[in-house]
Design a protein around this motif. Structure first.
Motif, PDB file in Angstrom:
ATOM      1  N   ALA A  14     -31.356   9.819 -27.339  1.00 18.76           N
ATOM      2  CA  ALA A  14     -30.181  10.495 -27.888  1.00 18.76           C
ATOM      3  C   ALA A  14     -28.908   9.690 -27.618  1.00 18.76           C
ATOM      4  O   ALA A  14     -28.037   9.586 -28.477  1.00 18.76           O
ATOM      5  CB  ALA A  14     -30.060  11.903 -27.303  1.00 18.76           C
ATOM      6  N   ALA A  15     -28.824   9.100 -26.447  1.00 23.10           N
ATOM      7  CA  ALA A  15     -27.659   8.263 -26.119  1.00 23.10           C
ATOM      8  C   ALA A  15     -27.594   7.052 -27.046  1.00 23.10           C
ATOM      9  O   ALA A  15     -26.504   6.639 -27.457  1.00 23.10           O
ATOM     10  CB  ALA A  15     -27.723   7.832 -24.657  1.00 23.10           C
ATOM     11  N   GLN A  16     -28.738   6.508 -27.386  1.00 23.84           N
ATOM     12  CA  GLN A  16     -28.773   5.380 -28.322  1.00 23.84           C
ATOM     13  C   GLN A  16     -28.237   5.776 -29.694  1.00 23.84           C
ATOM     14  O   GLN A  16     -27.712   4.938 -30.419  1.00 23.84           O
ATOM     15  CB  GLN A  16     -30.199   4.844 -28.466  1.00 23.84           C
ATOM     16  N   ASP A  17     -28.358   7.055 -30.022  1.00 25.85           N
ATOM     17  CA  ASP A  17     -27.845   7.570 -31.304  1.00 25.85           C
ATOM     18  C   ASP A  17     -26.391   8.013 -31.196  1.00 25.85           C
ATOM     19  O   ASP A  17     -25.858   8.620 -32.116  1.00 25.85           O
ATOM     20  CB  ASP A  17     -28.708   8.735 -31.794  1.00 25.85           C
ATOM     21  N   GLY A  18     -25.759   7.751 -30.037  1.00 20.00           N
ATOM     22  CA  GLY A  18     -24.340   8.062 -29.887  1.00 20.00           C
ATOM     23  C   GLY A  18     -24.022   9.386 -29.230  1.00 20.00           C
ATOM     24  O   GLY A  18     -22.852   9.778 -29.179  1.00 20.00           O
ATOM     25  N   ASP A  19     -25.024  10.080 -28.717  1.00 21.93           N
ATOM     26  CA  ASP A  19     -24.792  11.372 -28.068  1.00 21.93           C
ATOM     27  C   ASP A  19     -24.173  11.150 -26.684  1.00 21.93           C
ATOM     28  O   ASP A  19     -24.843  10.696 -25.759  1.00 21.93           O
ATOM     29  CB  ASP A  19     -26.116  12.122 -27.954  1.00 21.93           C
ATOM     30  N   GLU A  20     -22.875  11.451 -26.552  1.00 23.59           N
ATOM     31  CA  GLU A  20     -22.170  11.220 -25.295  1.00 23.59           C
ATOM     32  C   GLU A  20     -22.679  12.107 -24.159  1.00 23.59           C
ATOM     33  O   GLU A  20     -22.722  11.681 -23.009  1.00 23.59           O
ATOM     34  CB  GLU A  20     -20.672  11.412 -25.487  1.00 23.59           C
ATOM     35  N   ASP A  21     -23.052  13.342 -24.479  1.00 26.60           N
ATOM     36  CA  ASP A  21     -23.610  14.228 -23.448  1.00 26.60           C
ATOM     37  C   ASP A  21     -24.923  13.662 -22.913  1.00 26.60           C
ATOM     38  O   ASP A  21     -25.200  13.734 -21.714  1.00 26.60           O
ATOM     39  CB  ASP A  21     -23.833  15.642 -23.991  1.00 26.60           C
ATOM     40  N   ALA A  22     -25.721  13.091 -23.789  1.00 25.71           N
ATOM     41  CA  ALA A  22     -26.988  12.488 -23.365  1.00 25.71           C
ATOM     42  C   ALA A  22     -26.717  11.275 -22.478  1.00 25.71           C
ATOM     43  O   ALA A  22     -27.401  11.079 -21.472  1.00 25.71           O
ATOM     44  CB  ALA A  22     -27.818  12.089 -24.580  1.00 25.71           C
ATOM     45  N   PHE A  23     -25.704  10.466 -22.824  1.00 27.65           N
ATOM     46  CA  PHE A  23     -25.386   9.318 -21.984  1.00 27.65           C
ATOM     47  C   PHE A  23     -24.942   9.775 -20.601  1.00 27.65           C
ATOM     48  O   PHE A  23     -25.337   9.195 -19.592  1.00 27.65           O
ATOM     49  CB  PHE A  23     -24.303   8.431 -22.627  1.00 27.65           C
ATOM     50  N   ARG A  24     -24.140  10.835 -20.543  1.00 26.19           N
ATOM     51  CA  ARG A  24     -23.742  11.383 -19.233  1.00 26.19           C
ATOM     52  C   ARG A  24     -24.952  11.840 -18.437  1.00 26.19           C
ATOM     53  O   ARG A  24     -25.027  11.633 -17.225  1.00 26.19           O
ATOM     54  CB  ARG A  24     -22.750  12.535 -19.414  1.00 26.19           C
ATOM     55  N   ILE A  58     -25.021  -1.899 -19.340  1.00 23.42           N
ATOM     56  CA  ILE A  58     -26.023  -0.941 -19.819  1.00 23.42           C
ATOM     57  C   ILE A  58     -25.542  -0.290 -21.111  1.00 23.42           C
ATOM     58  O   ILE A  58     -26.285  -0.212 -22.093  1.00 23.42           O
ATOM     59  CB  ILE A  58     -26.328   0.113 -18.739  1.00 23.42           C
ATOM     60  N   ALA A  59     -24.290   0.161 -21.127  1.00 21.27           N
ATOM     61  CA  ALA A  59     -23.747   0.811 -22.327  1.00 21.27           C
ATOM     62  C   ALA A  59     -23.712  -0.168 -23.503  1.00 21.27           C
ATOM     63  O   ALA A  59     -24.058   0.192 -24.639  1.00 21.27           O
ATOM     64  CB  ALA A  59     -22.357   1.358 -22.040  1.00 21.27           C
ATOM     65  N   ARG A  60     -23.322  -1.403 -23.220  1.00 22.98           N
ATOM     66  CA  ARG A  60     -23.249  -2.417 -24.275  1.00 22.98           C
ATOM     67  C   ARG A  60     -24.629  -2.713 -24.865  1.00 22.98           C
ATOM     68  O   ARG A  60     -24.776  -2.896 -26.068  1.00 22.98           O
ATOM     69  CB  ARG A  60     -22.645  -3.697 -23.700  1.00 22.98           C
ATOM     70  N   ASP A  61     -25.656  -2.763 -24.031  1.00 23.33           N
ATOM     71  CA  ASP A  61     -26.991  -3.173 -24.456  1.00 23.33           C
ATOM     72  C   ASP A  61     -27.925  -2.010 -24.789  1.00 23.33           C
ATOM     73  O   ASP A  61     -29.076  -2.245 -25.167  1.00 23.33           O
ATOM     74  CB  ASP A  61     -27.647  -4.028 -23.367  1.00 23.33           C
ATOM     75  N   LEU A  62     -27.458  -0.791 -24.661  1.00 22.33           N
ATOM     76  CA  LEU A  62     -28.326   0.375 -24.829  1.00 22.33           C
ATOM     77  C   LEU A  62     -28.993   0.417 -26.197  1.00 22.33           C
ATOM     78  O   LEU A  62     -30.173   0.768 -26.298  1.00 22.33           O
ATOM     79  CB  LEU A  62     -27.533   1.667 -24.590  1.00 22.33           C
ATOM     80  N   ASP A  63     -28.289   0.020 -27.225  1.00 22.86           N
ATOM     81  CA  ASP A  63     -28.875   0.096 -28.570  1.00 22.86           C
ATOM     82  C   ASP A  63     -30.046  -0.867 -28.761  1.00 22.86           C
ATOM     83  O   ASP A  63     -30.875  -0.676 -29.636  1.00 22.86           O
ATOM     84  CB  ASP A  63     -27.810  -0.151 -29.632  1.00 22.86           C
ATOM     85  N   ARG A  64     -30.145  -1.886 -27.912  1.00 26.12           N
ATOM     86  CA  ARG A  64     -31.253  -2.849 -28.000  1.00 26.12           C
ATOM     87  C   ARG A  64     -32.438  -2.472 -27.125  1.00 26.12           C
ATOM     88  O   ARG A  64     -33.481  -3.103 -27.196  1.00 26.12           O
ATOM     89  CB  ARG A  64     -30.765  -4.242 -27.622  1.00 26.12           C
ATOM     90  N   PHE A  65     -32.279  -1.448 -26.288  1.00 27.85           N
ATOM     91  CA  PHE A  65     -33.352  -1.032 -25.386  1.00 27.85           C
ATOM     92  C   PHE A  65     -34.446  -0.319 -26.165  1.00 27.85           C
ATOM     93  O   PHE A  65     -34.177   0.483 -27.051  1.00 27.85           O
ATOM     94  CB  PHE A  65     -32.804  -0.103 -24.295  1.00 27.85           C
ATOM     95  N   SER A  66     -35.697  -0.617 -25.814  1.00 33.93           N
ATOM     96  CA  SER A  66     -36.819   0.161 -26.346  1.00 33.93           C
ATOM     97  C   SER A  66     -37.789   0.416 -25.196  1.00 33.93           C
ATOM     98  O   SER A  66     -38.054  -0.469 -24.386  1.00 33.93           O
ATOM     99  CB  SER A  66     -37.522  -0.576 -27.486  1.00 33.93           C
ATOM    100  N   GLY A  67     -38.243   1.623 -25.112  1.00 36.47           N
ATOM    101  CA  GLY A  67     -39.177   1.989 -24.057  1.00 36.47           C
ATOM    102  C   GLY A  67     -38.943   3.405 -23.589  1.00 36.47           C
ATOM    103  O   GLY A  67     -38.182   4.160 -24.173  1.00 36.47           O
ATOM    104  N   ASP A  68     -39.607   3.734 -22.486  1.00 36.95           N
ATOM    105  CA  ASP A  68     -39.518   5.082 -21.946  1.00 36.95           C
ATOM    106  C   ASP A  68     -38.644   5.094 -20.692  1.00 36.95           C
ATOM    107  O   ASP A  68     -38.011   4.106 -20.335  1.00 36.95           O
ATOM    108  CB  ASP A  68     -40.915   5.631 -21.652  1.00 36.95           C
ATOM    109  N   ALA A  69     -38.616   6.254 -20.020  1.00 37.00           N
ATOM    110  CA  ALA A  69     -37.779   6.427 -18.832  1.00 37.00           C
ATOM    111  C   ALA A  69     -38.155   5.452 -17.726  1.00 37.00           C
ATOM    112  O   ALA A  69     -37.277   4.894 -17.063  1.00 37.00           O
ATOM    113  CB  ALA A  69     -37.890   7.870 -18.321  1.00 37.00           C
ATOM    114  N   ASP A  70     -39.439   5.236 -17.543  1.00 35.39           N
ATOM    115  CA  ASP A  70     -39.875   4.329 -16.489  1.00 35.39           C
ATOM    116  C   ASP A  70     -39.379   2.914 -16.755  1.00 35.39           C
ATOM    117  O   ASP A  70     -38.894   2.224 -15.855  1.00 35.39           O
ATOM    118  CB  ASP A  70     -41.398   4.357 -16.371  1.00 35.39           C
ATOM    119  N   ARG A  71     -39.462   2.478 -17.976  1.00 36.35           N
ATOM    120  CA  ARG A  71     -38.971   1.144 -18.332  1.00 36.35           C
ATOM    121  C   ARG A  71     -37.447   1.090 -18.224  1.00 36.35           C
ATOM    122  O   ARG A  71     -36.894   0.078 -17.839  1.00 36.35           O
ATOM    123  CB  ARG A  71     -39.406   0.769 -19.742  1.00 36.35           C
TER     124      ARG A  71
END
Length: 103
Positions: A14-24, A58-71
């Protein structure tokens, strides 16, 4: 705070899609452990500054991240390599004292 890996994974997506609450929510879930790790590497006085720089990456590169919580926790972003890179960058940018400047 997020209770399990599925919730953190959903929040990262959700944070990758721009959801600020999810990023928090991601920040609240990851920051305590990340800050503890950084404290072991740089000590208390600089840990908050290094963590802030790491979160900028992390915020800058978040859109390039792929994986799950553990990753996300152990891979990129927020990985030990990202943190070490941030530490090196902070150290290089820090002003040197007269005692440590090359002559």
């Amino acid at each position: 705070m997020l209770g399990d890996d599925a919730e953190l994974t959903a929040a990262v997506l959700a944070a990758q899609d721009g959801d600020e609450d999810a990023f928090r929510a991601v920040y609240r879930a990851v920051q305590p452990r990340l800050l503890g790790y950084i404290r072991t590497l740089v000590g208390e006085p600089d840990a908050e500054d290094v963590a802030s720089e790491a979160w900028l990456q992390i915020a800058r590169d978040l859109d390039r991240f792929s994986g799950d919580a553990d990753r996300f926790r152990g891979g990129r972003p927020g990985s030990p390599a990202t943190v070490r890179s941030t530490i090196c960058g902070c150290a290089a940018a820090a002003p040197r004292s007269a005692a440590t400047r090359p002559s």
